[in-house]
Design a protein around this motif. Sequence first.
Motif, PDB file in Angstrom:
ATOM      1  N   TYR A 249      79.519  14.500 -22.733  1.00  0.00           N
ATOM      2  CA  TYR A 249      80.104  13.707 -21.657  1.00  0.00           C
ATOM      3  C   TYR A 249      80.008  14.400 -20.291  1.00  0.00           C
ATOM      4  CZ  TYR A 249      83.235  10.452 -19.280  1.00  0.00           C
ATOM      5  OH  TYR A 249      83.759   9.535 -18.409  1.00  0.00           O
ATOM      6  N   PRO A 250      80.089  15.751 -20.212  1.00  0.00           N
ATOM      7  CA  PRO A 250      79.886  16.386 -18.900  1.00  0.00           C
ATOM      8  C   PRO A 250      78.525  16.049 -18.288  1.00  0.00           C
ATOM      9  CG  PRO A 250      80.883  17.943 -20.408  1.00  0.00           C
ATOM     10  CD  PRO A 250      80.517  16.745 -21.231  1.00  0.00           C
ATOM     11  N   PHE A 251      77.480  15.995 -19.128  1.00  0.00           N
ATOM     12  CA  PHE A 251      76.157  15.634 -18.611  1.00  0.00           C
ATOM     13  C   PHE A 251      76.141  14.181 -18.131  1.00  0.00           C
ATOM     14  CE2 PHE A 251      75.239  19.054 -21.723  1.00  0.00           C
ATOM     15  CZ  PHE A 251      74.637  19.957 -20.862  1.00  0.00           C
ATOM     16  N   TYR A 252      76.897  13.317 -18.815  1.00  0.00           N
ATOM     17  CA  TYR A 252      77.018  11.915 -18.403  1.00  0.00           C
ATOM     18  C   TYR A 252      77.665  11.824 -17.021  1.00  0.00           C
ATOM     19  CZ  TYR A 252      78.537   6.989 -18.612  1.00  0.00           C
ATOM     20  OH  TYR A 252      78.753   5.664 -18.341  1.00  0.00           O
ATOM     21  N   LEU A 253      78.707  12.607 -16.802  1.00  0.00           N
ATOM     22  CA  LEU A 253      79.397  12.611 -15.508  1.00  0.00           C
ATOM     23  C   LEU A 253      78.490  13.130 -14.392  1.00  0.00           C
ATOM     24  CD1 LEU A 253      82.813  14.056 -16.742  1.00  0.00           C
ATOM     25  CD2 LEU A 253      82.463  11.744 -15.871  1.00  0.00           C
ATOM     26  N   TYR A 311      82.451   2.653 -18.862  1.00  0.00           N
ATOM     27  CA  TYR A 311      82.467   1.717 -17.736  1.00  0.00           C
ATOM     28  C   TYR A 311      83.613   1.997 -16.758  1.00  0.00           C
ATOM     29  CZ  TYR A 311      79.852  -0.651 -21.419  1.00  0.00           C
ATOM     30  OH  TYR A 311      78.960  -0.943 -22.433  1.00  0.00           O
ATOM     31  N   ALA A 312      84.323   3.101 -16.947  1.00  0.00           N
ATOM     32  CA  ALA A 312      85.586   3.308 -16.242  1.00  0.00           C
ATOM     33  C   ALA A 312      85.426   3.802 -14.812  1.00  0.00           C
ATOM     34  CB  ALA A 312      86.462   4.281 -17.022  1.00  0.00           C
ATOM     35  N   GLY A 313      84.340   4.492 -14.492  1.00  0.00           N
ATOM     36  CA  GLY A 313      84.215   5.089 -13.170  1.00  0.00           C
ATOM     37  C   GLY A 313      84.871   6.454 -13.134  1.00  0.00           C
ATOM     38  N   PRO A 314      84.564   7.248 -12.111  1.00  0.00           N
ATOM     39  CA  PRO A 314      85.032   8.643 -12.101  1.00  0.00           C
ATOM     40  C   PRO A 314      86.540   8.814 -12.002  1.00  0.00           C
ATOM     41  CG  PRO A 314      83.974   8.066 -10.018  1.00  0.00           C
ATOM     42  CD  PRO A 314      83.723   6.928 -10.955  1.00  0.00           C
ATOM     43  N   MET A 315      87.247   7.922 -11.314  1.00  0.00           N
ATOM     44  CA  MET A 315      88.687   8.099 -11.135  1.00  0.00           C
ATOM     45  C   MET A 315      89.462   7.661 -12.382  1.00  0.00           C
ATOM     46  SD  MET A 315      89.012   9.630  -8.354  1.00  0.00           S
ATOM     47  CE  MET A 315      90.797   9.600  -8.311  1.00  0.00           C
ATOM     48  N   PHE A 316      89.176   6.441 -12.870  1.00  0.00           N
ATOM     49  CA  PHE A 316      89.910   5.920 -14.021  1.00  0.00           C
ATOM     50  C   PHE A 316      89.605   6.721 -15.290  1.00  0.00           C
ATOM     51  CE2 PHE A 316      90.693   2.250 -17.121  1.00  0.00           C
ATOM     52  CZ  PHE A 316      92.060   2.474 -17.129  1.00  0.00           C
ATOM     53  N   SER A 317      88.444   7.403 -15.316  1.00  0.00           N
ATOM     54  CA  SER A 317      88.087   8.215 -16.487  1.00  0.00           C
ATOM     55  C   SER A 317      89.068   9.363 -16.701  1.00  0.00           C
ATOM     56  CB  SER A 317      86.668   8.762 -16.347  1.00  0.00           C
ATOM     57  OG  SER A 317      85.718   7.733 -16.421  1.00  0.00           O
ATOM     58  N   TYR A 318      89.661   9.883 -15.623  1.00  0.00           N
ATOM     59  CA  TYR A 318      90.687  10.913 -15.770  1.00  0.00           C
ATOM     60  C   TYR A 318      91.817  10.406 -16.668  1.00  0.00           C
ATOM     61  CZ  TYR A 318      88.984  13.943 -11.946  1.00  0.00           C
ATOM     62  OH  TYR A 318      88.257  14.788 -11.151  1.00  0.00           O
ATOM     63  N   VAL A 319      92.298   9.204 -16.350  1.00  0.00           N
ATOM     64  CA  VAL A 319      93.425   8.625 -17.094  1.00  0.00           C
ATOM     65  C   VAL A 319      93.018   8.315 -18.533  1.00  0.00           C
ATOM     66  CG1 VAL A 319      95.071   6.713 -17.190  1.00  0.00           C
ATOM     67  CG2 VAL A 319      94.365   7.652 -14.974  1.00  0.00           C
ATOM     68  N   LEU A 320      91.860   7.666 -18.684  1.00  0.00           N
ATOM     69  CA  LEU A 320      91.415   7.280 -20.024  1.00  0.00           C
ATOM     70  C   LEU A 320      91.239   8.491 -20.929  1.00  0.00           C
ATOM     71  CD1 LEU A 320      88.779   4.403 -19.684  1.00  0.00           C
ATOM     72  CD2 LEU A 320      91.024   4.323 -20.773  1.00  0.00           C
ATOM     73  N   LEU A 321      90.586   9.528 -20.421  1.00  0.00           N
ATOM     74  CA  LEU A 321      90.362  10.719 -21.244  1.00  0.00           C
ATOM     75  C   LEU A 321      91.672  11.376 -21.646  1.00  0.00           C
ATOM     76  CD1 LEU A 321      87.262  12.369 -19.551  1.00  0.00           C
ATOM     77  CD2 LEU A 321      87.417  11.555 -21.903  1.00  0.00           C
ATOM     78  N   GLY A 322      92.659  11.359 -20.745  1.00  0.00           N
ATOM     79  CA  GLY A 322      93.954  11.937 -21.077  1.00  0.00           C
ATOM     80  C   GLY A 322      94.639  11.190 -22.208  1.00  0.00           C
TER      81      GLY A 322
END
Length: 410
Positions: A249-253, A311-322
């Motif tokens: 996932y880091p490579f995806y980001l 599909y979350a985008g960089p900001m919402f991905s913080y919340v989803l991953l948590g």
Amino acid sequence: MLAQKISIPKEENKTVYSILFIIGLVHLLNDAIQSVVPALFPVLENSMGLTFTQIGLIGFALNATSSLIQPVVGLYTDKRPSPYALPIGLIFSFVGIVGLAIAPTFWLIIISVMFIGIGSATFHPEGSRVAYMAAGNRRGLAQSIYQVGGNSGQALAPLIAAFLLVPFGQFGTIWFTLVAGLGVFLLFYIARWYKMKVSESAAKAVIKKKTVSGNKQLEQKKLVLFSITLLIFLVFARSWFHAGITNFYPFYLIKNYGLSIAESQIYIFIFLGTGAVGTFFGGPLADRFGKRNMILLSMLGSAPLAFLLPYAGPMFSYVLLGVIGFIILSSFSVTVVYAQELVPGRIGLVSGLIVGLAFGMGAVGSVVLGILADWIGLNNTIMFAACLPLIGLLTFLLPTDQKLREMHGE
């Protein structure tokens, strides 16, 4: 033969928190050492020009070595408890860290991570046994304290990458010889307590047993074999998902959102950090609401959120991953306790199977996901990984907690 329910002295029910916290701390140190390897992936990709397949092979060498040996260690120590295997194992990790810091080629990196894997394989079954012996009548909580140490150590990996490996490179791993040295020191203390407990157990009277009919015993053996196989498969699926997030996932980001290596590692820290919190709460929740229910919830509860992640985008991905990390790793310690109660008297073996062999099978996921990333593209590989928690539907086929109590005469 099944153990008959008997009264247990209060001293036997006492939870030894000092030992639990120390073994949990050493679990943190051990898994922090192990987490240096995936944290090093982006650095090695830049410095050595490694492919995703080679990165997957490094992950496989570490996880396969650390995992496949665990059931063998557990089987041996179930028959011959070996307190001093704990510090000896971490000495192997010390050697591996030195090799990893100075390895100039891909194959020397493979050999170094295998040494780290051997040390981890020796530690985990015996560490789980120590937690079991110190648990008293709070097995879920005890395993949570022990396992949250390991998950916290894994959560340090992205911080290691962002603040140590990125500025200092591969040789920055040499600082972890200090971590290994502290772990060896603490494990000699644990080994003395462990040896004392083994001596006390040997002096106790043999527990009375009762017999059951041959047909019923055969049915129970078949159910246990089916259940332990299914449980391993469920942990296998969870490990593939875990590998997809932590390794790729880091490579995806970086590819999709233009983040730096250090920035991408913050996302993984959030995933692993909340996962450690979930691991801690999972044990006590399972003590109250049932172990099978927690395993089911952790897989299916994270599935819809995993679908949203690409599909979350960089900001919402913080919340989803948590949230995903908290939910899916809430069953981490629970699966170990469930397996120990499924096969009582085989603490080392089942711990090695669940934490070890299942993760060894999950290590194959590192290779497969790496090959998929080279073959069908990184984005499609992340989407494939997001589907894996749905395999949790198979949890319905496991015996309920009540069924386990009935099987063992409780």
